[in-house]
Design a protein around this motif. Structure first.
Motif, PDB file in Angstrom:
ATOM      1  N   TYR A 147       3.297   3.265  -4.446  1.00  0.00           N
ATOM      2  CA  TYR A 147       2.873   4.633  -4.734  1.00  0.00           C
ATOM      3  C   TYR A 147       3.937   5.659  -4.348  1.00  0.00           C
ATOM      4  O   TYR A 147       4.403   6.432  -5.181  1.00  0.00           O
ATOM      5  CB  TYR A 147       1.555   4.934  -4.011  1.00  0.00           C
ATOM      6  CG  TYR A 147       0.487   3.947  -4.377  1.00  0.00           C
ATOM      7  CD1 TYR A 147      -0.097   3.974  -5.637  1.00  0.00           C
ATOM      8  CD2 TYR A 147       0.102   2.940  -3.498  1.00  0.00           C
ATOM      9  CE1 TYR A 147      -1.048   3.038  -6.009  1.00  0.00           C
ATOM     10  CE2 TYR A 147      -0.855   2.001  -3.852  1.00  0.00           C
ATOM     11  CZ  TYR A 147      -1.428   2.054  -5.110  1.00  0.00           C
ATOM     12  OH  TYR A 147      -2.364   1.120  -5.472  1.00  0.00           O
ATOM     13  N   ASN A 203      -0.847   9.360  -1.040  1.00  0.00           N
ATOM     14  CA  ASN A 203      -1.500  10.165   0.002  1.00  0.00           C
ATOM     15  C   ASN A 203      -2.457   9.330   0.842  1.00  0.00           C
ATOM     16  O   ASN A 203      -2.583   9.562   2.051  1.00  0.00           O
ATOM     17  CB  ASN A 203      -2.200  11.385  -0.602  1.00  0.00           C
ATOM     18  CG  ASN A 203      -1.226  12.527  -0.842  1.00  0.00           C
ATOM     19  OD1 ASN A 203      -0.417  12.857   0.017  1.00  0.00           O
ATOM     20  ND2 ASN A 203      -1.294  13.123  -2.017  1.00  0.00           N
ATOM     21  N   LYS A 204      -3.066   8.335   0.234  1.00  0.00           N
ATOM     22  CA  LYS A 204      -3.925   7.434   1.011  1.00  0.00           C
ATOM     23  C   LYS A 204      -3.090   6.659   2.027  1.00  0.00           C
ATOM     24  O   LYS A 204      -3.463   6.531   3.198  1.00  0.00           O
ATOM     25  CB  LYS A 204      -4.657   6.467   0.080  1.00  0.00           C
ATOM     26  CG  LYS A 204      -5.574   5.510   0.810  1.00  0.00           C
ATOM     27  CD  LYS A 204      -6.316   4.591  -0.138  1.00  0.00           C
ATOM     28  CE  LYS A 204      -7.180   3.608   0.646  1.00  0.00           C
ATOM     29  NZ  LYS A 204      -7.811   2.614  -0.221  1.00  0.00           N
ATOM     30  N   SER A 232       0.802  -1.224   0.000  1.00  0.00           N
ATOM     31  CA  SER A 232       0.000   0.000   0.000  1.00  0.00           C
ATOM     32  C   SER A 232       0.833   1.272   0.000  1.00  0.00           C
ATOM     33  O   SER A 232       0.300   2.343  -0.245  1.00  0.00           O
ATOM     34  CB  SER A 232      -0.920   0.025   1.234  1.00  0.00           C
ATOM     35  OG  SER A 232      -1.793  -1.074   1.212  1.00  0.00           O
ATOM     36  N   ILE A 235      -2.380   9.871  -5.619  1.00  0.00           N
ATOM     37  CA  ILE A 235      -3.587   9.507  -4.850  1.00  0.00           C
ATOM     38  C   ILE A 235      -3.281   8.332  -3.924  1.00  0.00           C
ATOM     39  O   ILE A 235      -3.587   8.366  -2.723  1.00  0.00           O
ATOM     40  CB  ILE A 235      -4.753   9.167  -5.803  1.00  0.00           C
ATOM     41  CG1 ILE A 235      -5.227  10.436  -6.515  1.00  0.00           C
ATOM     42  CG2 ILE A 235      -5.905   8.515  -5.042  1.00  0.00           C
ATOM     43  CD1 ILE A 235      -6.162  10.181  -7.690  1.00  0.00           C
ATOM     44  N   GLY A 236      -2.669   7.276  -4.461  1.00  0.00           N
ATOM     45  CA  GLY A 236      -2.361   6.103  -3.649  1.00  0.00           C
ATOM     46  C   GLY A 236      -1.384   6.409  -2.532  1.00  0.00           C
ATOM     47  O   GLY A 236      -1.531   5.919  -1.408  1.00  0.00           O
ATOM     48  N   ALA A 296      -1.980   8.921   4.806  1.00  0.00           N
ATOM     49  CA  ALA A 296      -3.097   9.218   5.720  1.00  0.00           C
ATOM     50  C   ALA A 296      -3.305   8.071   6.716  1.00  0.00           C
ATOM     51  O   ALA A 296      -3.585   8.304   7.899  1.00  0.00           O
ATOM     52  CB  ALA A 296      -4.376   9.481   4.929  1.00  0.00           C
ATOM     53  N   VAL A 297      -3.158   6.831   6.252  1.00  0.00           N
ATOM     54  CA  VAL A 297      -3.271   5.672   7.145  1.00  0.00           C
ATOM     55  C   VAL A 297      -2.151   5.711   8.187  1.00  0.00           C
ATOM     56  O   VAL A 297      -2.374   5.476   9.378  1.00  0.00           O
ATOM     57  CB  VAL A 297      -3.229   4.355   6.334  1.00  0.00           C
ATOM     58  CG1 VAL A 297      -3.113   3.138   7.246  1.00  0.00           C
ATOM     59  CG2 VAL A 297      -4.478   4.236   5.457  1.00  0.00           C
TER      60      VAL A 297
END
Length: 197
Positions: free
Chosen positions: A99, A129-130, A95, A126-127, A133-134
């Protein structure tokens, strides 16, 4: 390769453990990772590759971290916290790295420029930053990924996160990540990415 986060991970852990090693720079191509000699030791043809003192070899950076951390403070003794460290190692590979690391490579490595299409750059942003964020959410609750103490999970995630700005990621938007980066750097034995022993 000194600029590879995956190669940096075992070097950083070895430094923090105070274990001396010999770094051998290897490029891609017929004289490097696709040479018959290299492929005989790692048929996957990728770095890093760790050769142990007894001659055995180990591929895959996170497998190296787990091997090197055995019996040290970097692998939690508590079974649940150890499983959390494993969880974050898998997160890093599935994850985060595809990215954050890939976008950094697309933007900084000339041989990857042809792959840096607007669509690919947008998807990796996008991936990434996701994933960040996690990480931010977890680090707002605990100082390190597997709890109160640094572990292999932190080493793995530090390697590409500390340089995420080179991939166009704004780490200023993730204050808990920034504080965590400083904690990892303050841990004894810390060395920069370009350190080779």
């Amino acid at each position: 390769m000194t600029n590879s986060g995956n190669c940096y991970k075992p070097r950083l852990l070895l430094a923090k453990l105070g274990i001396p090693f010999l770094h051998v720079e290897t490029g891609s191509g017929p004289a490097g990772t696709t040479s018959a000699e290299f492929l005989a030791r790692n048929p996957n043809g990728r770095v890093p590759l760790l050769q142990l003192a007894d001659g055995r070899v180990l591929a895959e950076s996170n497998a190296m971290l787990l091997h090197l951390a055995e019996g040290t403070r970097f692998l939690p003794a508590d079974a649940y916290n150890r499983a959390l460290a494993y969880q974050w190692l898998f997160f890093e590979q599935y994850s985060h790295e595809p990215y954050v690391a890939v976008r950094r490579a697309l933007l900084t490595m000339p041989h990857r420029a042809a792959d840096a299409t607007p669509e690919r750059l947008a998807a990796t942003l996008i991936g990434g930053n996701k994933a960040l964020a996690v990480m931010q959410e977890q680090l707002a609750r605990t100082p390190f990924f597997a709890g109160d103490e640094i572990s292999v999970a932190d080493i793995a995630l530090y390697a590409y996160t500390h340089d995420a700005g080179a991939g166009g990621f704004d780490l200023g938007s993730y204050p808990a990540i920034g504080a965590w980066l400083r904690r990892v750097e303050a841990d004894p034995g810390h060395v920069p990415m370009d350190w080779t022993g």
